[in-house]
Design a protein around this motif. Structure first.
Motif, PDB file in Angstrom:
ATOM      1  N   LYS B 246       0.848  -1.201   0.000  1.00  0.00           N
ATOM      2  CA  LYS B 246       0.000   0.000   0.000  1.00  0.00           C
ATOM      3  C   LYS B 246       0.877   1.242   0.000  1.00  0.00           C
ATOM      4  O   LYS B 246       0.656   2.195  -0.724  1.00  0.00           O
ATOM      5  N   GLU B 247       1.878   1.214   0.840  1.00  0.00           N
ATOM      6  CA  GLU B 247       2.744   2.389   0.993  1.00  0.00           C
ATOM      7  C   GLU B 247       3.574   2.635  -0.252  1.00  0.00           C
ATOM      8  O   GLU B 247       3.822   3.775  -0.622  1.00  0.00           O
ATOM      9  N   ILE B 248       3.999   1.554  -0.909  1.00  0.00           N
ATOM     10  CA  ILE B 248       4.823   1.767  -2.110  1.00  0.00           C
ATOM     11  C   ILE B 248       3.981   2.379  -3.224  1.00  0.00           C
ATOM     12  O   ILE B 248       4.479   3.144  -4.047  1.00  0.00           O
ATOM     13  N   LEU B 249       2.692   2.090  -3.196  1.00  0.00           N
ATOM     14  CA  LEU B 249       1.803   2.725  -4.185  1.00  0.00           C
ATOM     15  C   LEU B 249       1.839   4.239  -3.985  1.00  0.00           C
ATOM     16  O   LEU B 249       1.998   5.007  -4.936  1.00  0.00           O
ATOM     17  N   GLY B 250       1.665   4.640  -2.741  1.00  0.00           N
ATOM     18  CA  GLY B 250       1.684   6.066  -2.420  1.00  0.00           C
ATOM     19  C   GLY B 250       3.036   6.680  -2.745  1.00  0.00           C
ATOM     20  O   GLY B 250       3.136   7.773  -3.312  1.00  0.00           O
ATOM     21  N   TYR B 251       4.079   5.953  -2.418  1.00  0.00           N
ATOM     22  CA  TYR B 251       5.451   6.420  -2.678  1.00  0.00           C
ATOM     23  C   TYR B 251       5.645   6.691  -4.167  1.00  0.00           C
ATOM     24  O   TYR B 251       6.182   7.714  -4.570  1.00  0.00           O
ATOM     25  N   TYR B 263       3.254  -1.518 -12.083  1.00  0.00           N
ATOM     26  CA  TYR B 263       3.955  -2.796 -11.885  1.00  0.00           C
ATOM     27  C   TYR B 263       3.462  -3.480 -10.615  1.00  0.00           C
ATOM     28  O   TYR B 263       3.227  -4.693 -10.587  1.00  0.00           O
ATOM     29  N   THR B 264       3.300  -2.688  -9.555  1.00  0.00           N
ATOM     30  CA  THR B 264       2.822  -3.242  -8.278  1.00  0.00           C
ATOM     31  C   THR B 264       1.471  -3.919  -8.476  1.00  0.00           C
ATOM     32  O   THR B 264       1.249  -5.054  -8.025  1.00  0.00           O
ATOM     33  N   LEU B 265       0.571  -3.225  -9.151  1.00  0.00           N
ATOM     34  CA  LEU B 265      -0.774  -3.776  -9.320  1.00  0.00           C
ATOM     35  C   LEU B 265      -0.782  -4.975 -10.271  1.00  0.00           C
ATOM     36  O   LEU B 265      -1.538  -5.929 -10.075  1.00  0.00           O
ATOM     37  N   GLU B 286      -6.929  -7.304  -0.651  1.00  0.00           N
ATOM     38  CA  GLU B 286      -7.981  -6.290  -0.790  1.00  0.00           C
ATOM     39  C   GLU B 286      -7.524  -4.884  -0.361  1.00  0.00           C
ATOM     40  O   GLU B 286      -7.784  -3.913  -1.066  1.00  0.00           O
ATOM     41  N   PRO B 287      -6.843  -4.748   0.777  1.00  0.00           N
ATOM     42  CA  PRO B 287      -6.453  -3.402   1.214  1.00  0.00           C
ATOM     43  C   PRO B 287      -5.611  -2.649   0.177  1.00  0.00           C
ATOM     44  O   PRO B 287      -5.683  -1.420   0.093  1.00  0.00           O
ATOM     45  N   VAL B 288      -4.838  -3.384  -0.604  1.00  0.00           N
ATOM     46  CA  VAL B 288      -3.995  -2.700  -1.596  1.00  0.00           C
ATOM     47  C   VAL B 288      -4.863  -2.124  -2.707  1.00  0.00           C
ATOM     48  O   VAL B 288      -4.673  -0.987  -3.155  1.00  0.00           O
ATOM     49  N   PHE B 289      -5.844  -2.927  -3.137  1.00  0.00           N
ATOM     50  CA  PHE B 289      -6.746  -2.426  -4.189  1.00  0.00           C
ATOM     51  C   PHE B 289      -7.597  -1.268  -3.678  1.00  0.00           C
ATOM     52  O   PHE B 289      -7.881  -0.320  -4.416  1.00  0.00           O
ATOM     53  N   VAL B 290      -7.977  -1.370  -2.412  1.00  0.00           N
ATOM     54  CA  VAL B 290      -8.751  -0.266  -1.833  1.00  0.00           C
ATOM     55  C   VAL B 290      -7.916   1.022  -1.861  1.00  0.00           C
ATOM     56  O   VAL B 290      -8.405   2.079  -2.245  1.00  0.00           O
ATOM     57  N   THR B 291      -6.661   0.897  -1.477  1.00  0.00           N
ATOM     58  CA  THR B 291      -5.769   2.063  -1.491  1.00  0.00           C
ATOM     59  C   THR B 291      -5.610   2.619  -2.900  1.00  0.00           C
ATOM     60  O   THR B 291      -5.620   3.834  -3.114  1.00  0.00           O
ATOM     61  N   ALA B 292      -5.458   1.716  -3.868  1.00  0.00           N
ATOM     62  CA  ALA B 292      -5.233   2.156  -5.250  1.00  0.00           C
ATOM     63  C   ALA B 292      -6.395   2.987  -5.757  1.00  0.00           C
ATOM     64  O   ALA B 292      -6.220   3.889  -6.576  1.00  0.00           O
ATOM     65  N   ASN B 293      -7.601   2.673  -5.273  1.00  0.00           N
ATOM     66  CA  ASN B 293      -8.790   3.369  -5.769  1.00  0.00           C
ATOM     67  C   ASN B 293      -9.314   4.427  -4.797  1.00  0.00           C
ATOM     68  O   ASN B 293     -10.433   4.895  -4.953  1.00  0.00           O
ATOM     69  N   SER B 294      -8.490   4.770  -3.829  1.00  0.00           N
ATOM     70  CA  SER B 294      -8.969   5.631  -2.747  1.00  0.00           C
ATOM     71  C   SER B 294      -8.828   7.117  -3.059  1.00  0.00           C
ATOM     72  O   SER B 294      -7.989   7.517  -3.874  1.00  0.00           O
ATOM     73  N   GLY B 295      -9.606   7.892  -2.346  1.00  0.00           N
ATOM     74  CA  GLY B 295      -9.571   9.343  -2.474  1.00  0.00           C
ATOM     75  C   GLY B 295      -8.195   9.928  -2.221  1.00  0.00           C
ATOM     76  O   GLY B 295      -7.690  10.722  -3.021  1.00  0.00           O
ATOM     77  N   PRO B 296      -7.547   9.565  -1.113  1.00  0.00           N
ATOM     78  CA  PRO B 296      -6.235  10.148  -0.823  1.00  0.00           C
ATOM     79  C   PRO B 296      -5.202   9.876  -1.925  1.00  0.00           C
ATOM     80  O   PRO B 296      -4.442  10.761  -2.291  1.00  0.00           O
ATOM     81  N   HIS B 322      -5.675  -0.513 -14.147  1.00  0.00           N
ATOM     82  CA  HIS B 322      -5.812  -1.423 -13.008  1.00  0.00           C
ATOM     83  C   HIS B 322      -6.880  -0.959 -12.026  1.00  0.00           C
ATOM     84  O   HIS B 322      -7.240  -1.690 -11.100  1.00  0.00           O
ATOM     85  N   LEU B 323      -7.392   0.251 -12.225  1.00  0.00           N
ATOM     86  CA  LEU B 323      -8.344   0.791 -11.256  1.00  0.00           C
ATOM     87  C   LEU B 323      -9.758   0.308 -11.570  1.00  0.00           C
ATOM     88  O   LEU B 323     -10.032  -0.187 -12.664  1.00  0.00           O
ATOM     89  N   ASN B 324     -10.625   0.439 -10.560  1.00  0.00           N
ATOM     90  CA  ASN B 324     -12.015   0.017 -10.773  1.00  0.00           C
ATOM     91  C   ASN B 324     -12.965   1.186 -10.503  1.00  0.00           C
ATOM     92  O   ASN B 324     -12.542   2.321 -10.284  1.00  0.00           O
ATOM     93  N   LYS B 325     -14.231   0.860 -10.462  1.00  0.00           N
ATOM     94  CA  LYS B 325     -15.235   1.933 -10.401  1.00  0.00           C
ATOM     95  C   LYS B 325     -15.179   2.738  -9.102  1.00  0.00           C
ATOM     96  O   LYS B 325     -15.699   3.842  -9.040  1.00  0.00           O
ATOM     97  N   ASN B 326     -14.530   2.189  -8.088  1.00  0.00           N
ATOM     98  CA  ASN B 326     -14.418   2.948  -6.829  1.00  0.00           C
ATOM     99  C   ASN B 326     -13.584   4.212  -6.995  1.00  0.00           C
ATOM    100  O   ASN B 326     -13.643   5.108  -6.162  1.00  0.00           O
TER     101      ASN B 326
END
Lengths: 466, 553
Positions: B246-251, B263-265, B286-296, B322-326
């Motif tokens: 999750k953090e590397i996505l943000g990074y 690449y991560t996804l 799941e938490p990683v996908f949630v982060t990928a599609n999150s507001g922040p 890689h993102l979804n409707k969220n």
């Protein structure tokens, strides 16, 4: 002249001058090899030196050409490094080409530099020899900071080394007990090590030759860090990169905190199961780093070598991975430093250590399989044929410990040696001799005739450094 | 900063130094609030440089001595603050800085970098660093510092110093030396290995290796995360690995590194298919996908877009796939926030890709207050092309903003639906001429009899003749899509007709009819065209001549 072209010309001046001095150390100044390089230097200087003069000045550890600091890249790091040391050895601060020099002017300069190599007052000799050369002036080296005595240098090096060791031990202990960690103080201490490697590489590398501590792991980590930073410095890495490398090297074996102590301290050979457990320490190390730190630059730099340092260059090591990508650059540096320090140390499960040159020989056999062959070459150039700490026998029957390498690759077999015994074998107070010294007949006063294993006799640089 | 007592008693150098410090303090605060491309940020940096330049007219270097709560220039107090917060002296002093020197040749870039260092919140953003380490790493050419370096006292080093003493005490004895000496008298085999200097090719190889290493590190880190996943069984470790993902996505996103975020996804999807962590794979990741599609995270993307960072569009779009409707709602918010047209078009492209999964949510953008958000939403819906939100789109045909209505017309035209032509035909009566023309062009793509009738009817309406010539020409041009007799007769009738009132406008209409007959290559109309080629009205005359030329060519 544009900034880029000025930078290129500056690098060319430094490289060519370095090569010229190296060549003139082997051949006479009238030799065609030397003459050709002189002509090349003239060709570089002439367009640059008219109408304004060209000054090459050493300030601290860096050259400045016409007051602009010259950055060096990998391709010319050896020449740069070599020339810095030659300038410092002679107390030479600047060479100023007031106008394009003629061949005979440069010949006079080269001759002055070579003959001053072992003089008592080298700069005075150079200045006197160039009195009649009107196109070239020289200036004495300005002290950037207060002169530090040899004793003070050793004291500083010792304090840096042991501070880092103490902080590393503290870090390992905190991780073992599950406490939160901060790398701030360790990084700060590492900074002093990097500074000292840049300025006093031999003394700091010398500290890594002192073995036989009761607790191996954290001193080993510091040694790997010192050797890695020294190798990185030879490759021209920036200070920031050197700190990252040093920190990653300090933490490379952090996974061992999760290996039962009775296995780590077992005095005899490991069983297969025990080896299997020990082989998990890279993955444990990576997991520990993830556990204690969020993802940032530091985590990324530290985790990769912790995981990869036993993977081997050809990926034949451990842990077994599915990705077939070459190990990271820092990982490959740390592998070299790790193997060298491990082989030259008597560890709990392997009391017999190897002498430094024997360790290098073994590492050579592992080139291209376990070890990156290019980096190994740089490492060997760093530690020399007779690495610091080697116990050498001279042709005069004196014995000594190598404590500083010769930076000219042509004379790598002529390091500086600390004499520990006279011709009859009697112990003497450590006197430093330079194997480049020649007698009245022009022959070298001393040469190395053999190498002994210092560990066999419990001889090390400890008495000199500590 | 507290006012210095008796400031007027200070030397000129000290007074100028105070101004420099005030500028630095102000810049520190502003650098924390604004991004580097903001004019306020830029101005603050410029001011610092100007103040320094002012000092360097007096002296070639500015040397400051740092005490706990004070800063000195040449033994004069130029800064004094007893507070714990926002205390420049304490900020420097606590990490060991005792002297700071700025040289006259200090560049703008160096000062900018220095100010950036000064504005770091070490506790929050760089907990493993301190100001000394960061300044040292920067290796400034014209800014030097002296720091009180040793951070451990001899007491804290006691164990290590004891180790050293013990080893020194065990250092070689006379006996050992004698043993070594006697060994040296024996023949000792040489250690053989070859030492060769590095060749130019080898140096080149190392140089290239060095250059690529930074670029590959993040990818390597991500790869190792997945290796760890297959090596470990412990649930706590798996949790930590997933947290790190999750953090590397943000990074990556923060740095505009969409290649590695993608690449991560990708690797995550691969791990899911391979069932790496066993039965509960999906729940674990799941938490990683949630982060990928999150507001922040998507807000972070917005910040990257607004910054001066260059975004590799191909990498970015790979990531988006890689993102979804969220992610739709956060991106809709971004659409509302972004100022730059170019960046908004990237978000439009994004929503075109992910919006397909939930057109209804995308269509909520049609209710936005800002016209450009509505317009962009229409663009997205048109790009997606489904008829799911057609009703909402059609409502926009009567939006108060002309720009929205124009886009609505285009969008309706791109959506395949049996009633599309009916919706578009309503816009033929729009109050804006340009919208009427856009509607006409969209309708022209539907080549049915109904549409032909609509055009003929529109052209025949009373008010049509008073429209601008260009608009009339478009309509008449469109009816040539139906090259039948009905249309030819209509055109001929129009060309033949005359009027007394508003003759000019009517002649323009006749000119359009002439032009259309030329397009239809109607030879039968040549006699009539010959007549009108002599008309008084220039537009009619020229159109007729052109039509004849076309037909007879």
């Amino acid at each position: 002249m544009t900034t880029t072209s000025l930078e290129t010309v500056s690098k060319d001046i430094i490289s060519t001058l370095a090569v010229l001095i190296k060549t003139a150390q082997i051949h006479s100044v009238s030799n065609v090899a030397v003459v050709n390089i002189i002509k090349k230097l003239i060709a570089i200087l002439t367009p640059f030196a008219s109408p304004e003069s060209v000054s090459l000045q050493l300030v601290g550890e860096f050259f400045h050409v016409n007051k602009r600091r010259v950055k060096y890249s990998m391709e010319n790091v050896f020449n740069y490094d070599y020339l810095v040391k030659e300038f410092k050895k002679r107390g030479l601060g600047s060479i100023i080409f007031v106008e394009p020099p003629r061949e005979r002017d440069l010949t006079a300069l080269v001759d002055a530099v070579i003959t001053s190599g072992l003089a008592e007052e080298p700069f005075t000799l150079i200045r006197n020899k160039l009195e009649r050369v009107d196109t070239i002036h020289v200036e004495e080296l300005q002290k950037v900071k207060e002169d530090v005595s040899e004793l003070d240098k050793k004291r500083l090096v010792k304090k840096s080394y042991y501070s880092t060791a103490a902080l590393t031990k503290n870090l390992f202990n905190k991780i073992k007990s599950g406490e939160m960690i901060s790398l701030k103080r360790t990084k700060r201490s590492l900074r002093t090590i990097v500074d000292q490697i840049i300025e006093e590489e031999s003394l700091m590398i010398g500290m890594t030759t002192i073995k036989d501590y009761d607790e191996y792991t954290h001193y080993h980590s510091v040694n790997v860090s010192v050797l890695s930073v020294a190798l990185g410095n030879k490759l021209g890495l920036s200070k920031k990169a050197l700190t990252s490398l040093g920190m990653a090297a300090l933490l490379h074996d952090i996974g061992k905190v999760d290996i039962p102590i009775k296995i780590l301290n077992k005095p005899s050979e490991f069983t297969d199961d025990e080896w299997e457990e020990v082989r998990h320490h890279p993955e444990y190390g990576a997991l520990i780093i993830l556990k204690f730190k969020g993802v940032n630059d530091s985590t990324i730099h530290n985790l990769i070598p912790a995981f990869e340092h036993h993977i081997n260059y050809d990926l034949s090591g451990y842990p077994r991975v599915r990705s077939r990508k070459t190990p990271d650059f820092f990982s490959r540096i740390i592998t070299i430093a790790d193997q060298y320090d491990a082989m030259t140390s008597a560890r709990v499960y392997s009391r017999k250590s190897l002498s430094p040159e024997k360790a290098l020989s073994v590492m050579y056999e592992r080139s291209r399989t376990q070890i990156d062959p290019y980096l190994l070459k740089v490492f060997v150039n760093l530690v020399g044929v007779y690495p610091i700490g080697s116990l050498v026998v001279l042709n005069t029957r004196e014995m000594g410990l190598v404590f500083e390498n010769n930076n000219n690759p042509e004379f790598i077999v002529r390091p500086r040696v600390l004499l520990i015994s006279d011709r009859s074998g009697a112990k003497i107070e450590g006197t430093a001799v330079d194997l480049m010294e020649k007698d009245e007949t022009g022959n070298y006063k001393r040469s190395i005739s053999a190498v002994l294993d210092p560990h066999e006799y419990g001889i090390s640089l400890a008495e000199y450094l500590l | 900063m507290e006012k210095q007592p008796g400031q007027e008693d200070l030397s000129e150098g000290a007074q100028v130094t105070i101004e420099v410090l005030e500028a630095i303090i102000k810049a520190r605060k502003l650098f924390k609030l604004y991004p580097p491309n903001n004019p306020i940020y830029i101005k603050a940096a410029e001011t610092v440089f100007e103040k320094f330049s002012g000092f360097f007219h007096l002296d070639e270097s500015l040397k400051l001595k740092i005490a706990r709560n004070q800063i000195f220039y040449a033994n004069e107090v130029v800064y004094h603050n007893l507070e714990k917060d926002d205390n420049l002296a304490l900020f420097l002093f606590k990490d060991g800085i005792r002297e700071l020197t700025f040289n006259r040749d200090v560049s703008h870039e160096e000062l900018d970098e220095f100010l950036r260092v000064m504005s770091i919140d070490f506790d929050k953003d760089a907990p493993d660093d301190d100001i000394v380490t960061v300044l040292w790493e920067k290796d400034f050419e014209h800014i030097k510092f002296y720091a009180d370096d040793f951070i451990l006292t001899d007491d804290e080093l006691s164990d290590e110093l004891k180790d050293a003493e013990k080893i020194r005490g065990n250092a070689f004895t006379d006996d050992n030396l004698k043993k070594a000496y006697h060994s040296s008298l024996d023949e000792i085999p040489d250690i053989e290995y070859i030492l060769t200097p590095l060749t130019q090719e080898e140096l080149q190889h190392i140089s290239e290796d060095l250059e690529s290493q930074d670029r590959l590190k993040v990818e390597k880190f991500i790869t190792i995360l997945f290796e760890l996943l297959s090596l470990t069984q412990k649930s706590e470790s798996i949790r930590n690995i997933v947290r790190s993902m999750k953090e590397i996505l943000g990074y990556c996103v923060k740095r505009g590194d969409f290649r590695n975020a993608s690449y991560t996804l990708s690797r995550l999807n691969q791990a899911l298919q391979e069932g790496v962590t066993g039965k509960n794979n999906a729940a674990v990741f799941e938490p990683v996908f949630v982060t990928a599609n999150s507001g922040p995270l998507i807000s972070m993307i917005g910040e990257v877009m607004e910054s001066s960072m260059t975004i590799n569009e191909a990498d970015y779009l790979d990531f988006i796939k890689h993102l979804n409707k969220n992610a739709i709602k956060p991106f809709m918010r971004l659409l509302d926030e972004l100022a730059s047209v170019k960046k908004r078009s990237l978000v439009v492209e994004t929503l075109t890709i992910i919006g397909k999964e939930d057109v209804t949510t995308v269509a909520t953008g049609l209710k936005a207050g800002r016209w450009n958000v509505v317009r962009d939403t229409l663009l997205i819906l048109g790009n997606i092309g489904t008829a799911d939100a057609l009703e909402n789109i059609v409502d926009m045909l009567s939006h108060s903003d002309e720009r929205v209505r124009r886009e609505a017309v285009r969008t309706v035209g791109r959506i395949e639906h049996r009633d599309t032509y009916l919706y578009l035909s309503k816009s033929l009566d729009d109050t804006s001429s340009s919208i009427r023309m856009v509607a006409a062009r969209q309708l022209a793509n539907i080549r049915t009899d109904e549409v032909k009738k609509i055009f003929l009817s529109a052209i025949s309406e009373r008010g049509f003749a008073s429209r601008e010539f260009n608009e009339k020409k478009v309509f008449y041009g469109i009816i040539t899509n139906w090259p039948d007799q009905e249309v030819k007769d209509f055109l001929t009738r129009t060309l033949r007709s005359t009027k007394i009132w508003r003759r000019t406008r009517h002649d323009e209409t006749r000119a359009c009819a002439a032009h259309a007959l030329g397009v239809l290559m109607d030879r039968d109309s040549i006699p009539l065209l010959s007549k009108t080629s002599k008309a008084k009205n220039r537009t009619l005359r020229e159109s007729s001549i052109m039509a004849i030329k076309k037909i007879t060519a």
